[in-house]
Design a protein around this motif. Structure first.
Motif, PDB file in Angstrom:
ATOM      1  N   ARG A   1     -42.634  -7.220  13.540  1.00  0.00           N
ATOM      2  CA  ARG A   1     -41.536  -8.192  13.500  1.00  0.00           C
ATOM      3  C   ARG A   1     -41.406  -8.820  12.123  1.00  0.00           C
ATOM      4  O   ARG A   1     -40.292  -9.053  11.633  1.00  0.00           O
ATOM      5  N   HIS A   2     -42.551  -9.097  11.485  1.00  0.00           N
ATOM      6  CA  HIS A   2     -42.509  -9.677  10.135  1.00  0.00           C
ATOM      7  C   HIS A   2     -41.876  -8.694   9.150  1.00  0.00           C
ATOM      8  O   HIS A   2     -41.053  -9.084   8.304  1.00  0.00           O
TER       9      HIS A   2
ATOM     10  N   VAL B   1     -39.722  -6.321   9.776  1.00  0.00           N
ATOM     11  CA  VAL B   1     -38.309  -6.086  10.045  1.00  0.00           C
ATOM     12  C   VAL B   1     -37.465  -7.344   9.865  1.00  0.00           C
ATOM     13  O   VAL B   1     -36.424  -7.325   9.204  1.00  0.00           O
ATOM     14  N   ASP B   2     -37.916  -8.461  10.449  1.00  0.00           N
ATOM     15  CA  ASP B   2     -37.099  -9.676  10.469  1.00  0.00           C
ATOM     16  C   ASP B   2     -37.217 -10.520   9.212  1.00  0.00           C
ATOM     17  O   ASP B   2     -36.255 -11.176   8.809  1.00  0.00           O
ATOM     18  N   VAL B   3     -38.420 -10.550   8.607  1.00  0.00           N
ATOM     19  CA  VAL B   3     -38.641 -11.413   7.447  1.00  0.00           C
ATOM     20  C   VAL B   3     -38.501 -10.625   6.135  1.00  0.00           C
ATOM     21  O   VAL B   3     -37.720 -10.993   5.253  1.00  0.00           O
ATOM     22  N   LEU B   4     -39.267  -9.541   6.025  1.00  0.00           N
ATOM     23  CA  LEU B   4     -39.222  -8.763   4.780  1.00  0.00           C
ATOM     24  C   LEU B   4     -38.002  -7.853   4.709  1.00  0.00           C
ATOM     25  O   LEU B   4     -37.604  -7.443   3.607  1.00  0.00           O
ATOM     26  N   ARG B   5     -37.448  -7.513   5.874  1.00  0.00           N
ATOM     27  CA  ARG B   5     -36.258  -6.659   5.952  1.00  0.00           C
ATOM     28  C   ARG B   5     -36.449  -5.360   5.155  1.00  0.00           C
ATOM     29  O   ARG B   5     -35.607  -4.973   4.332  1.00  0.00           O
ATOM     30  N   LEU B   6     -37.563  -4.713   5.415  1.00  0.00           N
ATOM     31  CA  LEU B   6     -37.870  -3.469   4.707  1.00  0.00           C
ATOM     32  C   LEU B   6     -36.902  -2.370   5.122  1.00  0.00           C
ATOM     33  O   LEU B   6     -36.476  -2.288   6.281  1.00  0.00           O
ATOM     34  N   THR B   7     -36.584  -1.512   4.182  1.00  0.00           N
ATOM     35  CA  THR B   7     -35.644  -0.419   4.437  1.00  0.00           C
ATOM     36  C   THR B   7     -36.289   0.917   4.141  1.00  0.00           C
ATOM     37  O   THR B   7     -37.361   0.999   3.536  1.00  0.00           O
TER      38      THR B   7
ATOM     39  N   GLU C   1     -38.931   2.338   1.131  1.00  0.00           N
ATOM     40  CA  GLU C   1     -39.754   1.337   0.448  1.00  0.00           C
ATOM     41  C   GLU C   1     -41.239   1.615   0.670  1.00  0.00           C
ATOM     42  O   GLU C   1     -41.662   2.062   1.736  1.00  0.00           O
TER      43      GLU C   1
ATOM     44  N   ALA D   1     -36.970   1.592  10.830  1.00  0.00           N
ATOM     45  CA  ALA D   1     -37.309   0.288  11.380  1.00  0.00           C
ATOM     46  C   ALA D   1     -36.527   0.063  12.668  1.00  0.00           C
ATOM     47  O   ALA D   1     -35.314   0.291  12.710  1.00  0.00           O
TER      48      ALA D   1
ATOM     49  N   SER E   1     -36.320  -2.709  16.318  1.00  0.00           N
ATOM     50  CA  SER E   1     -36.136  -4.143  16.510  1.00  0.00           C
ATOM     51  C   SER E   1     -37.389  -4.932  16.163  1.00  0.00           C
ATOM     52  O   SER E   1     -37.307  -6.074  15.718  1.00  0.00           O
TER      53      SER E   1
END
Length: 253
Positions: free
Chosen positions: A36-37, A39-45, A48, A67, A69
């Motif tokens: 969750r961190h 995906v939601d915070v770092l928003r890694l794509t 990367e 990624a 949910s």
């Protein structure tokens, strides 16, 4: 995917995630709070670079495949077995008030501590009674884990069960150098002959200071009393300052 020799992991700023185990295979799934961190915070794509570790020295280098949910799929590019740093640093930390305990652990972790020993010194205001030990340890261990990720450390420091002064003295028999930080000590920290291998323990007293009996007991167990400088540091920051000085003389080369 490649296996690389120990010690070849280079710092590159890639985010680090911690899993209890690193399964074999060319793809890893990072889920739970870590996922969750990511995906939601770092928003890694996709594409990367990331690292995933087990907190005990095993590290995977990889790139993001996708990624969801609350999960991150990582393509494994290399696996490393990072050896423990030398010398080993042990911080004996008297229990501070409130959130200063986790703060002390956080700072010490970033500065390279390998083991933290909560110490019930005579003048500690905070007391971990039987019903508070597990809660106190959980906070300290959580701080060590979070700081390890922040610092990109592949090994999470151990936080032991609390020790009494007598137990700490017994532990000092197994270290190569023990230093008691004391503002009234005549010997400056800079004058200490620091070994580049083995185990070094740093003892930090509580807000109320060390008792004469504790100083005598630690000296009898082989510890040396030293002062860091002219300033008197808080118990939550003194250990980190000492660890930084030790790292500069041993590890940061």
């Amino acid at each position: 995917m490649s296996e690389t020799p120990a010690g070849t992991l280079q710092a590159d700023g890639a985010p680090l995630f911690l899993l209890d185990e690193l399964p074999a295979g060319d793809v890893l799934t990072v889920g739970g709070a870590e996922g969750r961190h990511a995906v939601d915070v770092l928003r890694l794509t996709v594409g990367e670079r990331v690292r995933v570790a087990d907190g005990r020295g095993l590290v995977v280098e990889g790139s993001v495949l996708g990624a969801g949910s609350a999960t991150l799929q990582v393509q494994v590019l290399a696996r490393h077995d990072v050896p423990a740093p030398s010398p080993t640093f042990v911080l004996v930390q008297a229990l501070p008030k409130g959130d200063r305990g986790p703060l002390a652990v956080d700072l010490a972790t970033e500065l390279g501590v390998d083991r933290v020993v909560p110490w019930t010194a005579a003048r500690c205001v905070t007391r971990w009674r039987e019903d508070r030990v597990d809660k106190g340890l959980a906070k300290w261990r959580s701080a060590a884990r979070a700081a390890s990720k922040q610092a990109r450390r592949p090994r999470v420091p151990e936080v032991t069960e609390p020790m009494s002064t007598r137990q700490v003295c017994g532990m000092l028999a197994d270290v190569d150098l023990a230093l008691v930080l004391h503002e009234q000590a005549r010997q400056p920290f800079a004058a200490i002959d620091v070994p580049t291998a083995g185990t070094i323990a740093v003892i930090v007293g509580p807000e109320g200071g060390l008792t004469d009996g504790e100083v005598v007991a630690f000296r009898a167990a082989g510890a040396q009393s030293v002062r860091l400088g002219a300033e008197v540091l808080r118990t939550s920051t003194a250990g980190a300052a000492a660890l930084a000085a030790l790292s500069a003389r041993t590890r940061w080369r």
